[in-house]
Design a protein around this motif. Sequence first.
Motif, PDB file in Angstrom:
ATOM      1  N   SER A  73      12.295  32.998  25.808  1.00 34.53           N
ATOM      2  CA  SER A  73      13.070  34.064  25.174  1.00 34.53           C
ATOM      3  C   SER A  73      14.423  33.560  24.690  1.00 34.53           C
ATOM      4  O   SER A  73      14.919  33.990  23.643  1.00 34.53           O
ATOM      5  CB  SER A  73      13.268  35.220  26.155  1.00 34.53           C
ATOM      6  N   GLN A 101      10.927  40.506  21.003  1.00 32.52           N
ATOM      7  CA  GLN A 101      11.765  40.326  22.180  1.00 32.52           C
ATOM      8  C   GLN A 101      12.688  41.524  22.390  1.00 32.52           C
ATOM      9  O   GLN A 101      13.256  42.047  21.433  1.00 32.52           O
ATOM     10  CB  GLN A 101      12.627  39.064  22.031  1.00 32.52           C
ATOM     11  N   THR A 108      15.900  42.018  23.223  1.00 25.25           N
ATOM     12  CA  THR A 108      17.044  41.108  23.298  1.00 25.25           C
ATOM     13  C   THR A 108      18.098  41.569  24.307  1.00 25.25           C
ATOM     14  O   THR A 108      18.712  40.740  24.981  1.00 25.25           O
ATOM     15  CB  THR A 108      17.701  40.945  21.913  1.00 25.25           C
TER      16      THR A 108
END
Length: 351
Positions: free
Chosen positions: A233, A249, A251
């Motif tokens: 990630s 993702q 975030t």
Amino acid sequence: MSQHAHSLNEGNNGKPVAFRSRPWAATLILTGGVFALILGMFLSVSFGAADIHFAVVWEAIFQFNPAITQHQIIQEIRLPRLLGGAMVGASLAVAGAIMQGMTRNPLADSGLLGLNAGAGFVLALCFAFFPGLPFMYLILYSFLGAGVGAGMVYGIGSLAKGGLTPVRLVLAGAALTALLSALSEGIALYFKIGQDLAFWYAGGVAGTKWFQLEVMFPWIVAALIGAMMLSRSITMLSLGEDVAKGLGQRTALVKLAGMIIVLILAGSAVAVVGAVGFVGLIVPHMTRFLVGVDYRWIIPCSAILGSLLVVFADLAARMVNPPYETPLGALIALIGVPFFLYLARKERREM
């Protein structure tokens, strides 16, 4: 594929997002680094105020005899110092790598962004108002101080017109570090705890004890495992937040997890060695240059190279002016300051 391009996934436009990595270089660093670290450990245990032969080192580790003074020196002073240096080097290097990857800020480092100063200030408060506090609590307060320091730096940097930039963030970190260091020194003078805090200012692993390692070891191991789990990630974030979101993702969650890991690593390191900066700045850049931009390789290689840097720097600190010791933080700063100035000038040209 000569550039070792590997696809992460497909973005919203259906095209693969590629990044460069050099698995062969990473494998070489990991294997060669482990052997170099073992060599450094034997050298570090052997040399000091009293030089000890390799054979005695071997006996002290595997056939310990408490009646022999040299065995006691190795077991009670040099081994915890050595292992503490290796853990601290790995912690600071991985913390710097995560910060640089998440923020895409080439100047990110726990020392430059206020984490170390925040942790040191809270530790000064602990020495002043809670003397004799168990080391476990010192580490927890160190985590808290690192978090407060980082939050204040990001808050101050965000107030500037135009928002955060790498240089503004470092300037905010430098200003806050100067303030917190001055406050810590004021506390030390007023409460007469300057001697207790002296080694925090200089930075070093000379006073590391086994009980400190027992407390910090599970925290650091857990944080390093978490960093490896988060490495994919972080690679996506390092390509840009829009790219990471396009790859699915979350975030905000990744950044929160990454920041917690950084606070644990930096807080643990500061609680043991004090103000040792630039490890988290130098090592990740060197690692990316060698292995590429895949954080699945950057994080373990940074841990090895960070350990090597601190172990050999500590050895050099003992050899520069024997039998006196040069502060570890000052020795690493001799490399770190020119490297920082180079990066800052390069960043300014690219703005």
